[in-house]
Design a protein around this motif. Structure first.
Motif, mmCIF file in Angstrom:
data_model
loop_
_atom_site.group_PDB
_atom_site.id
_atom_site.type_symbol
_atom_site.label_atom_id
_atom_site.label_comp_id
_atom_site.label_asym_id
_atom_site.label_seq_id
_atom_site.Cartn_x
_atom_site.Cartn_y
_atom_site.Cartn_z
ATOM 1 N N SER A 187 35.581 38.581 33.580
ATOM 2 C CA SER A 187 34.639 38.943 34.652
ATOM 3 C C SER A 187 33.680 37.789 34.931
ATOM 4 N N LEU A 192 35.558 35.129 36.725
ATOM 5 C CA LEU A 192 35.807 35.584 38.085
ATOM 6 C C LEU A 192 34.557 35.449 38.947
ATOM 7 N N HIS A 193 33.396 35.769 38.336
ATOM 8 C CA HIS A 193 32.150 35.701 39.081
ATOM 9 C C HIS A 193 31.893 34.269 39.575
ATOM 10 N N ASP A 222 34.162 32.011 40.112
ATOM 11 C CA ASP A 222 35.150 31.759 41.181
ATOM 12 C C ASP A 222 34.675 32.351 42.503
ATOM 13 N N VAL A 223 34.122 33.563 42.411
ATOM 14 C CA VAL A 223 33.674 34.258 43.619
ATOM 15 C C VAL A 223 32.570 33.464 44.304
ATOM 16 N N THR A 225 25.524 33.575 49.134
ATOM 17 C CA THR A 225 25.921 34.113 47.828
ATOM 18 C C THR A 225 25.008 35.255 47.374
ATOM 19 N N VAL A 244 29.692 39.763 47.976
ATOM 20 C CA VAL A 244 30.090 39.387 46.613
ATOM 21 C C VAL A 244 31.008 40.465 46.031
ATOM 22 N N ARG A 245 30.611 41.725 46.240
ATOM 23 C CA ARG A 245 31.421 42.827 45.701
ATOM 24 C C ARG A 245 32.834 42.819 46.297
ATOM 25 N N THR A 258 34.831 39.860 45.097
ATOM 26 C CA THR A 258 35.192 40.061 43.696
ATOM 27 C C THR A 258 36.402 40.995 43.603
ATOM 28 N N ARG A 259 36.339 42.087 44.345
ATOM 29 C CA ARG A 259 37.441 43.061 44.287
ATOM 30 C C ARG A 259 38.760 42.389 44.721
ATOM 31 N N ARG A 312 39.868 39.760 42.144
ATOM 32 C CA ARG A 312 40.353 40.375 40.909
ATOM 33 C C ARG A 312 41.763 40.929 41.133
#
Lengths: 224, 564
Positions: free
Chosen positions: B212, B215-216, B218-219, B230, B236-237, B240-241, B244
């Motif tokens: 996570s 990934l954050h 990367d996001v 940002t 962001v959500r 992220t989804r 992922r």
């Protein structure tokens, strides 16, 4: 005694303008790889002087060498290019007066036989563009594993075998050669023409012209 | 063998078909309706999608798919009545226990069914492992479970010849339980359990703190690269989804590929199909089944019409690449390329179905051409080049296409050829680098042009990258292995009706490839590769069911997974 008669046409020179060299060059120049195209064209070019030197006498050797250019070419490619050549090139180079002769021979009730130095892959797709032909006699390539070996299957059309061949053909199909017709354009057709009762030289080359004059055969000159 | 009549075998017999929205399923359904109108009832199991019920989906399929063209032309305005009398669409999903069919309908099916044809399958070579297992393995289990509870139903399961995996030689028509191509001790159920555990592990790993955090970062990078804010929480959500989901999917594909490779299968598709066969072997004695393994299913030879094809099949992308400027395609001369027209496969399904209905079936039928009428990969390449030549000479878009590209034949080459795709990529990259690193003192105009050239080279490199991946995907079939699939079982049946015979020896490859297959791909498949829409079919008389839905059919649903 049979009453059936035939009309033999040597395709090259009487019905078709281009000869074997044009066909083999077309196929060779459309081989798969670029280098291969040059090499195969080279082989065709090699046979050209032979056609020039012996063309009035015996084309067998010239034909054999020209078709050697197909060695290793796939059967699919030869068939496809043959169709293409017949459709895109030969169809437009048919000699109108030759086609008229074919029609007339048919109307007179003769069995129409077309003899060609070209291979079956080229001549068969051309047939739909010609008046009705009863029998096509042409050269045939030998294939092994889907590839041409470069050899022609016997009998090779283009030599002096025409005379003997036509006798055999007449016997096989119960034909009377005396009322039969034959049209030829080259010295190599002398024996073919001599075998039938009604020969005719069409746009003859030097050898055939001299022969025709001595035998007192009619000579036909196509005009544009 | 006694003569086998398709008409007699299917007369008044009730059939359940899964996978009716796929290439094979559609053609088989249309063919049976067209040629065997005396068939009993055909139940079509379709998955409802979003707001569209299975019945609506089916109506749309019959309405727009060219596979039904022959039927439309034959019956015209009467087709709605004809199909309504014979076909019943069932809402369901093969990837769910009990096939997710309404209990009342399921009860009726258990009583009525004589034959189940399981055409449903995920045919992507390297899909998400979860989807592959759910459709190809679980789907088979649920279908077999369902058949086991029917009064007299039998099962024709469609698999693939390539379950044989990475091995060469003649592949026989045998079902080997717990089969692995590399001959290592293998337990299909244990492998299945292990794969499921791995799936759960991957999902848990991507939900865990370490991934996570990665990934954050990367996001944030992804958002910054696009010049966005940002601090926007919703953005962001969402990102992220999305990221992922993509990362988990990649991990699933990698896991599936590793598993397939470990046991000797060529890809996830053949791995999952082979697992399904092993699982099905466990139903011996409980379910009367037969497995039909087609090789590479391609354009129709005659039915529904010559050249009909749907979507991307194996030869679509490969032949498309050969129609462009790329000349050298790696392949091993003499290797069989086992292509079989879709109508041949539909005949084979009809034969296998008739045989099992009569109780005269073999356990496995292979349906290919390599045994009786072999097409080698180099011949396929030659025929492809000739087919493109024929098209381009007459209908090429530009003079260059008509004169040059038409003579630019694709040729078989080796993997390490000078002009192989990896080498071409090296050259393009080198060129782009050179163009970007020209001395700054050079004239500005020249540098600008160099920049443009570098950009073009990058674009070319992207295209070559796609082609490289494509070639990698297909290498097992065009280079690595020499497969010959025995097809004696199908030929052994003396089929009474000539139009249903499976006769690969009669196929004229040249005519098929140049006049039927490649023109078919050009019409139905290449537009998809070019992100265009292929020509659609609009019948003169629209198709709608003439009767109201039977009780239990739902108006929509949210069933997930599977391609029922």
């Amino acid at each position: 005694m049979s009453t059936k008669s035939a009309a033999f046409f040597r395709a090259e020179g009487t019905v078709l303008a281009p000869g074997v060299l044009s066909a083999t060059a077309y196929l060779a120049s459309n081989a798969k790889k670029f280098g291969e195209r040059a090499l195969r064209l080279g082989v065709v070019a090699l046979s050209a002087p032979l056609h020039g030197l012996l063309g009035q006498n015996d084309r067998t050797l010239g034909n054999r060498i020209a078709y050697l250019a197909f060695r290793g070419m796939s059967e699919d490619r030869i068939a496809e290019l043959g169709e293409e050549y017949a459709r895109d090139v030969l169809k437009d180079k048919l000699l109108d007066q030759g086609v008229e002769l074919l029609k007339r021979a048919r109307a007179e009730g003769h069995r129409v036989v077309l003899i060609s130095d070209n291979i079956a892959q080229i001549m068969e797709p051309l047939l739909p563009h010609l008046p009705h032909i009863d029998d096509l006699v042409c050269n045939r390539l030998e294939f092994a594993d889907g590839e041409a070996t470069g050899k022609l299957l016997d009998p090779v059309i283009g030599g002096h075998g025409g005379g003997r061949w036509v006798q055999d053909y007449a016997a096989r199909h119960d034909l009377d050669l005396r009322p039969s017709l034959a049209y030829g354009a080259h010295g190599t057709d002398l024996l073919l023409l001599a075998a039938v009762g009604r020969p005719c030289a069409v746009n003859p080359d030097f050898t055939l012209r001299r022969g025709a004059r001595e035998a007192d055969w009619p000579v036909l000159e196509y005009r544009e | 063998m006694r003569p086998l009549s398709i008409h007699e075998s299917y007369a008044d017999r009730h059939v359940l078909l899964t996978g009716a929205s796929g290439f094979l399923g559609k053609v088989w359904l249309a063919m049976m309706l067209d040629r065997v109108p005396e068939i009993g009832r055909i139940y079509v199991l379709l998955r409802p999608k979003a707001l569209r019920s299975a019945r609506d989906r089916f109506e749309k399929i019959v309405q727009t798919s060219p596979a039904f063209r022959a039927l439309h032309e034959r019956y015209g305005a009467d087709l709605s009545r004809f199909i309504s009398e014979r076909v019943e669409v069932i809402d369901g999903d093969i990837a769910a226990a009990g096939l997710d069919v309404d209990p009342a309908i399921a009860e009726r099916l258990r009583r009525d069914l004589d034959l189940v044809v399981n055409c449903a399958g995920l045919v992507d070579f390297d899909p998400d492992l979860r989807e592959a297992l759910s459709t190809n393995v679980d789907g088979t289990i649920y279908v077999a479970d369902f058949v086991a509870t029917c009064e007299r139903a039998t099962l024709v399961h469609i698999s693939t010849c390539y379950v044989a995996g990475t091995r060469s030689g003649r592949i026989g028509e045998r079902l080997i339980p717990d089969y692995a191509p590399n001959d290592q001790p293998f337990d299909a159920n244990a492998e299945l359990a292990d794969a499921r555990a791995a799936i759960e592990r991957i999902v848990a790993e991507y939900d865990g703190p370490e991934r996570s955090a990665e990934l954050h970062l990367d996001v944030l990078k992804h958002i910054r690269e696009r010049g966005l804010d940002t601090n926007n929480d919703t953005l962001v959500r969402n990102v992220t989804r999305r990221l992922r989901r993509a990362a988990v999917k990649d991990a699933m594909i990698a896991e599936g590929q590793a598993r397939a490779k470990r046991w000797g299968w060529t890809n996830i598709y053949t791995y999952s199909k082979s697992l399904a066969e092993s699982v099905l072997a466990g139903y011996r004695g409980r379910v009367r089944f037969t497995i039909l393994r087609p090789a590479i299913v391609e354009s129709a030879l005659t039915y529904p019409f010559p050249g009909w094809n749907q979507g991307f099949n194996t030869t679509g992308p490969l032949s498309y690449v050969l129609g462009g400027w790329l000349r050298e395609l790696p392949m091993r001369r003499g290797n069989p390329f086992d292509i079989v027209p879709v109508d041949y496969v539909c005949n084979a399904i009809a034969i296998a179905g008739a045989a099992i209905l009569k109780g005269e079936h073999a356990e496995v039928y292979q349906c290919g051409t390599s045994d009786k009428n072999r097409l080698t990969i180099d011949r396929a390449c030659e025929l492809t080049a000739l087919a493109h030549r024929k098209h381009l000479r007459r209908r090429g878009d530009s003079v260059v296409d008509r004169v040059v590209l038409s003579r630019w034949d694709g040729v078989p080459s080796t993997l390490d050829h000078t002009l192989s795709v990896p080498n071409l990529r090296e050259a393009t990259k080198g060129f782009a680098k050179l163009m970007r690193e020209l001395p700054r003192r050079w004239p500005k105009a020249l540098l600008r042009r160099a920049q443009r050239a570098a950009k073009r080279a990058d674009e070319l490199d992207d295209k070559l990258d796609t082609i490289e991946h494509l070639i990698e995907l297909y290498l097992p079939f065009i280079h690595d292995h020499f497969f010959v699939f025995v097809t004696d079982a199908l030929i052994d049946h003396q089929v009474v009706e000539p139009e249903f015979r499976f006769d690969p020896a009669s196929l004229d490859w040249r005519r098929y490839w140049i006049d039927v297959h490649i023109p078919g791909l050009r019409k139905w498949s290449y537009p998809l590769i070019e992100n265009k829409t292929p020509e659609s079919y609009t019948p003169r008389h629209p198709f709608t069911f003439t009767q109201a839905p039977t009780t239990g059919e739902r108006a929509g649903g949210g069933a997930q997974g599977g391609v029922g």
